[in-house]
Design a protein around this motif. Structure first.
Motif, PDB file in Angstrom:
ATOM      1  N   PHE A 112     -28.641  41.210  31.487  1.00 24.25           N
ATOM      2  CA  PHE A 112     -28.070  39.869  31.365  1.00 24.25           C
ATOM      3  C   PHE A 112     -28.954  38.825  32.036  1.00 24.25           C
ATOM      4  O   PHE A 112     -29.203  38.899  33.246  1.00 24.25           O
ATOM      5  N   ASP A 113     -29.414  37.849  31.265  1.00 21.66           N
ATOM      6  CA  ASP A 113     -29.953  36.632  31.848  1.00 21.66           C
ATOM      7  C   ASP A 113     -28.783  35.907  32.535  1.00 21.66           C
ATOM      8  O   ASP A 113     -27.611  36.189  32.250  1.00 21.66           O
ATOM      9  N   LEU A 114     -29.095  34.970  33.410  1.00 20.06           N
ATOM     10  CA  LEU A 114     -28.039  34.270  34.135  1.00 20.06           C
ATOM     11  C   LEU A 114     -27.774  32.868  33.580  1.00 20.06           C
ATOM     12  O   LEU A 114     -26.795  32.651  32.884  1.00 20.06           O
ATOM     13  N   ASP A 115     -28.644  31.919  33.877  1.00 17.20           N
ATOM     14  CA  ASP A 115     -28.388  30.527  33.491  1.00 17.20           C
ATOM     15  C   ASP A 115     -28.344  30.381  31.978  1.00 17.20           C
ATOM     16  O   ASP A 115     -29.262  30.763  31.262  1.00 17.20           O
ATOM     17  N   GLY A 116     -27.225  29.855  31.508  1.00 14.17           N
ATOM     18  CA  GLY A 116     -27.033  29.704  30.074  1.00 14.17           C
ATOM     19  C   GLY A 116     -26.546  30.957  29.382  1.00 14.17           C
ATOM     20  O   GLY A 116     -26.318  30.957  28.168  1.00 14.17           O
ATOM     21  N   THR A 117     -26.361  32.047  30.152  1.00 17.00           N
ATOM     22  CA  THR A 117     -25.958  33.323  29.558  1.00 17.00           C
ATOM     23  C   THR A 117     -24.747  33.890  30.301  1.00 17.00           C
ATOM     24  O   THR A 117     -23.615  33.712  29.867  1.00 17.00           O
ATOM     25  N   TYR A 131     -29.576  47.174  25.694  1.00 16.13           N
ATOM     26  CA  TYR A 131     -28.962  45.946  25.172  1.00 16.13           C
ATOM     27  C   TYR A 131     -29.414  44.786  26.063  1.00 16.13           C
ATOM     28  O   TYR A 131     -29.557  44.956  27.273  1.00 16.13           O
ATOM     29  N   ALA A 132     -29.614  43.602  25.477  1.00 12.69           N
ATOM     30  CA  ALA A 132     -30.071  42.462  26.275  1.00 12.69           C
ATOM     31  C   ALA A 132     -29.448  41.169  25.773  1.00 12.69           C
ATOM     32  O   ALA A 132     -29.391  40.914  24.564  1.00 12.69           O
ATOM     33  N   PHE A 133     -28.978  40.359  26.735  1.00 12.25           N
ATOM     34  CA  PHE A 133     -28.402  39.041  26.456  1.00 12.25           C
ATOM     35  C   PHE A 133     -29.328  37.968  27.018  1.00 12.25           C
ATOM     36  O   PHE A 133     -29.770  38.063  28.164  1.00 12.25           O
ATOM     37  N   GLY A 134     -29.614  36.911  26.222  1.00 10.72           N
ATOM     38  CA  GLY A 134     -30.452  35.833  26.732  1.00 10.72           C
ATOM     39  C   GLY A 134     -30.324  34.562  25.924  1.00 10.72           C
ATOM     40  O   GLY A 134     -29.669  34.533  24.880  1.00 10.72           O
ATOM     41  N   ASP A 135     -30.970  33.512  26.438  1.00 10.84           N
ATOM     42  CA  ASP A 135     -30.864  32.212  25.762  1.00 10.84           C
ATOM     43  C   ASP A 135     -32.135  31.381  25.788  1.00 10.84           C
ATOM     44  O   ASP A 135     -32.248  30.413  25.028  1.00 10.84           O
ATOM     45  N   GLY A 136     -33.115  31.713  26.665  1.00 14.49           N
ATOM     46  CA  GLY A 136     -34.236  30.807  26.858  1.00 14.49           C
ATOM     47  C   GLY A 136     -35.603  31.432  26.679  1.00 14.49           C
ATOM     48  O   GLY A 136     -35.736  32.630  26.387  1.00 14.49           O
ATOM     49  N   PRO A 137     -36.667  30.632  26.868  1.00 18.07           N
ATOM     50  CA  PRO A 137     -38.042  31.082  26.607  1.00 18.07           C
ATOM     51  C   PRO A 137     -38.455  32.329  27.388  1.00 18.07           C
ATOM     52  O   PRO A 137     -39.173  33.176  26.848  1.00 18.07           O
ATOM     53  N   ASN A 138     -38.028  32.445  28.653  1.00 23.90           N
ATOM     54  CA  ASN A 138     -38.448  33.620  29.427  1.00 23.90           C
ATOM     55  C   ASN A 138     -37.636  34.868  29.082  1.00 23.90           C
ATOM     56  O   ASN A 138     -37.838  35.927  29.662  1.00 23.90           O
ATOM     57  N   ASP A 139     -36.716  34.746  28.111  1.00 24.96           N
ATOM     58  CA  ASP A 139     -35.960  35.898  27.608  1.00 24.96           C
ATOM     59  C   ASP A 139     -36.557  36.456  26.319  1.00 24.96           C
ATOM     60  O   ASP A 139     -36.113  37.495  25.827  1.00 24.96           O
ATOM     61  N   LEU A 140     -37.552  35.771  25.766  1.00 25.35           N
ATOM     62  CA  LEU A 140     -37.991  36.081  24.406  1.00 25.35           C
ATOM     63  C   LEU A 140     -38.497  37.516  24.254  1.00 25.35           C
ATOM     64  O   LEU A 140     -38.070  38.234  23.340  1.00 25.35           O
ATOM     65  N   GLU A 141     -39.387  37.943  25.132  1.00 22.13           N
ATOM     66  CA  GLU A 141     -39.926  39.300  25.008  1.00 22.13           C
ATOM     67  C   GLU A 141     -38.828  40.338  25.185  1.00 22.13           C
ATOM     68  O   GLU A 141     -38.806  41.364  24.487  1.00 22.13           O
ATOM     69  N   MET A 142     -37.897  40.075  26.100  1.00 25.04           N
ATOM     70  CA  MET A 142     -36.766  40.970  26.311  1.00 25.04           C
ATOM     71  C   MET A 142     -35.911  41.062  25.047  1.00 25.04           C
ATOM     72  O   MET A 142     -35.521  42.153  24.615  1.00 25.04           O
ATOM     73  N   ILE A 143     -35.642  39.936  24.432  1.00 23.74           N
ATOM     74  CA  ILE A 143     -34.832  39.892  23.215  1.00 23.74           C
ATOM     75  C   ILE A 143     -35.541  40.601  22.063  1.00 23.74           C
ATOM     76  O   ILE A 143     -34.929  41.338  21.282  1.00 23.74           O
ATOM     77  N   GLN A 144     -36.844  40.408  21.965  1.00 28.32           N
ATOM     78  CA  GLN A 144     -37.603  41.016  20.878  1.00 28.32           C
ATOM     79  C   GLN A 144     -37.760  42.526  21.039  1.00 28.32           C
ATOM     80  O   GLN A 144     -37.916  43.241  20.046  1.00 28.32           O
ATOM     81  N   SER A 145     -37.716  43.018  22.274  1.00 28.03           N
ATOM     82  CA  SER A 145     -38.024  44.422  22.533  1.00 28.03           C
ATOM     83  C   SER A 145     -36.803  45.321  22.704  1.00 28.03           C
ATOM     84  O   SER A 145     -36.920  46.540  22.561  1.00 28.03           O
TER      85      SER A 145
END
Length: 258
Positions: free
Chosen positions: A11-16, A204-218
């Motif tokens: 889990f990302d935090l801010d915005g998530t 499983y991964a939750f995110g919303d922003g640019p520094n989450d992109l690789e996590m979301i893609q992988s």
């Protein structure tokens, strides 16, 4: 350390995971507790420092964390992985930031300091609902610093071209997170999974922003928040509702995790 989980959920935090006040809503905390009862390992995966997530871990019961954008990985207070910035490199970035009129925040494992105080840095910490750190311009000379933050309203480009061995993430109106090149939330996830012997379990991964992109893609199953960037939503397996509209619970339910 328990390693017998059905899967890991990051889990990302801010915005998530957090609401608009950077707090954990009661229904989100309840969903995380349900997730753990179902034998999934919940993990905070954030650009924040460990000292900035204490209230969040208390509310959710999460005790496994990837902080500082993957530069520090901990589980049950044990350090699993760390990647430290060289003091000489930090000093160079601080000099450049001073020339640009920007401020640098420095994160150790337990404390955050800033090199000087300005109106912009006060606005930044007020915006993210974190107490303004104390000033200590020589902090990086005394402790291990895995990540720094350039506090600036400008884009990261002017720093990135000067320091190719570092990665600069524009993560907010005033924030540019800085770690070594190759250090990402996903590299933190990989280090955690390897060291906790969870390589054969779904991610499983939750995110919303640019520094989450690789996590979301992988991730095996990635969930973007409705309030996330278009790039994140286009890259995710599933787009849930917004962070303030039951997004965490709906995303977990979509994959039958709760």
């Amino acid at each position: 350390m328990n390693k017998n989980y059905q899967g890991t959920v990051f889990f990302d935090l801010d915005g998530t995971l957090l609401n608009e006040h950077s707090q954990v809503d009661p229904d989100v905390a309840d969903a995380i507790h349900q997730l753990r009862e179902n034998n999934y390992l919940p993990v905070i995966c954030t650009g924040r420092a460990p000292d900035e997530i204490v209230d969040i871990t208390d509310a959710t019961g999460i005790d496994t964390n990837i902080t500082l954008n993957g530069a520090l990985v901990q589980s049950e207070q044990e350090i699993i992985y760390e990647n430290i910035l060289e003091p000489e490199l930090i000093e160079q970035v601080i000099d450049t930031a001073t020339d640009f009129g920007d401020v640098v925040g420095m994160h150790s494992y337990t404390t955050t300091k800033i090199n000087r105080r300005t109106d912009v840095v006060e606005d930044f910490y007020d915006m993210v609902h974190i107490d303004l750190p104390k000033v200590d311009a020589d902090f990086y000379k005394k402790v291990k610093v895995p990540m720094i933050v350039v506090v600036s309203p400008e884009k990261e480009d002017r720093y990135q071209v000067q320091y190719p061995s570092l990665k600069f993430y524009k993560t907010g109106t005033y924030s540019i997170d800085v770690v070594k090149k190759g250090i990402t939330k996903m590299s933190g996830i990989q280090n955690l999974i390897k060291n906790m012997e969870l390589t054969d379990k779904p991610v499983y991964a939750f995110g919303d922003g640019p520094n989450d992109l690789e996590m979301i893609q992988s991730a095996d199953y990635s969930i973007a928040m409705a309030n996330g960037t278009d790039e994140i939503k286009n890259s995710a397996s599933y787009v849930t509702s917004a962070n303030v509209d039951n997004g965490i619970r709906n995303g977990l339910k979509h994959y039958n995790l709760i």
